[in-house]
Write a protein that holds these residues in place. Structure first.
Motif, short mmCIF file in Angstrom:
data_model
loop_
_atom_site.label_atom_id
_atom_site.label_comp_id
_atom_site.label_asym_id
_atom_site.label_seq_id
_atom_site.Cartn_x
_atom_site.Cartn_y
_atom_site.Cartn_z
N MET A 299 70.47 3.01 65.60
CA MET A 299 71.26 4.20 65.87
C MET A 299 72.28 3.87 66.94
N ASN A 300 73.54 4.01 66.62
CA ASN A 300 74.60 3.82 67.60
C ASN A 300 74.83 5.18 68.25
N CYS A 301 74.40 5.32 69.47
CA CYS A 301 74.44 6.62 70.14
C CYS A 301 75.64 6.77 71.07
N THR B 266 78.97 12.12 72.59
CA THR B 266 79.16 12.95 73.78
C THR B 266 78.28 14.18 73.69
N ILE B 267 76.97 13.93 73.70
CA ILE B 267 76.00 15.02 73.72
C ILE B 267 75.06 14.75 74.89
N PRO B 268 74.36 15.77 75.35
CA PRO B 268 73.41 15.54 76.44
C PRO B 268 72.37 14.49 76.05
N TRP B 269 71.94 13.70 77.01
CA TRP B 269 71.00 12.62 76.72
C TRP B 269 69.69 13.14 76.13
N GLN B 270 69.31 14.36 76.51
CA GLN B 270 68.08 14.94 75.97
C GLN B 270 68.19 15.13 74.45
N ASP B 271 69.36 15.58 74.00
CA ASP B 271 69.57 15.76 72.56
C ASP B 271 69.56 14.40 71.86
N ALA B 272 70.14 13.39 72.48
CA ALA B 272 70.14 12.05 71.89
C ALA B 272 68.71 11.53 71.76
N CYS B 273 67.88 11.77 72.77
CA CYS B 273 66.47 11.35 72.71
C CYS B 273 65.73 12.07 71.60
N ASP B 274 65.98 13.36 71.45
CA ASP B 274 65.33 14.13 70.39
C ASP B 274 65.73 13.59 69.02
N ARG B 275 67.01 13.30 68.84
CA ARG B 275 67.48 12.77 67.56
C ARG B 275 66.89 11.40 67.28
N THR B 276 66.77 10.59 68.31
CA THR B 276 66.18 9.26 68.15
C THR B 276 64.72 9.38 67.72
N GLU B 277 63.98 10.27 68.35
CA GLU B 277 62.57 10.47 68.00
C GLU B 277 62.43 10.95 66.56
N GLU B 278 63.29 11.89 66.15
CA GLU B 278 63.24 12.40 64.78
C GLU B 278 63.52 11.29 63.77
N ALA B 279 64.51 10.46 64.05
CA ALA B 279 64.84 9.36 63.14
C ALA B 279 63.71 8.33 63.08
N ALA B 280 63.13 8.02 64.22
CA ALA B 280 62.01 7.05 64.25
C ALA B 280 60.82 7.59 63.47
N ASN B 281 60.56 8.87 63.56
CA ASN B 281 59.45 9.47 62.82
C ASN B 281 59.71 9.40 61.32
N ARG B 282 60.96 9.59 60.89
CA ARG B 282 61.28 9.49 59.46
C ARG B 282 61.04 8.07 58.96
N VAL B 283 61.41 7.08 59.76
CA VAL B 283 61.19 5.68 59.37
C VAL B 283 59.70 5.41 59.26
N LYS B 284 58.92 5.88 60.23
CA LYS B 284 57.48 5.66 60.21
C LYS B 284 56.81 6.33 59.02
N GLU B 285 57.32 7.49 58.62
CA GLU B 285 56.76 8.19 57.46
C GLU B 285 56.95 7.39 56.18
N LYS B 286 58.00 6.61 56.10
CA LYS B 286 58.29 5.80 54.89
C LYS B 286 57.44 4.55 54.82
N MET B 287 56.79 4.20 55.91
CA MET B 287 56.00 2.97 55.94
C MET B 287 54.69 3.12 55.19
#
Length: 87
Positions: free
Chosen positions: A61-63, A66-87
């Motif tokens: 993820m190229n972050c 210009t959003i608050p870092w908290q939102d970027a962390c939330d988006r990163t966690e959501e994306a990581a969870n989607r990847v883990k679900e596919k495993m």
């Protein structure tokens, strides 16, 4: 300087590259953060390339946003969870 997969990178970035690959291949999440121009994008792409060669599921993820870092962390966690679900 070290040549890794056709890229010439500094020894410190080479060490960072290997640590990131080992961390992610071991099943942990990792975040690479650096100021513009320091080589973090190059290292990130090299990490993903090495992980794909090892058949390790990964997400880059190229972050540069210009959003608050908290939102970027939330988006990163959501994306990581989607990847883990596919495993």
């Amino acid at each position: 300087m070290t040549k890794v997969m056709g890229e010439i990178i500094s020894p410190s970035l080479s060490t960072t590259l290997e640590r990131l690959v080992t961390t992610v291949a071991g099943g942990s999440d990792a975040v690479l953060v650096g100021p513009s121009g320091c080589g973090s994008s190059t290292v990130a792409h090299l990490v993903i390339s090495k992980l794909r060669k090892q058949a390790v599921p990964s997400l880059l993820m190229n972050c540069r946003m210009t959003i608050p870092w908290q939102d970027a962390c939330d988006r990163t966690e959501e994306a990581a969870n989607r990847v883990k679900e596919k495993m």
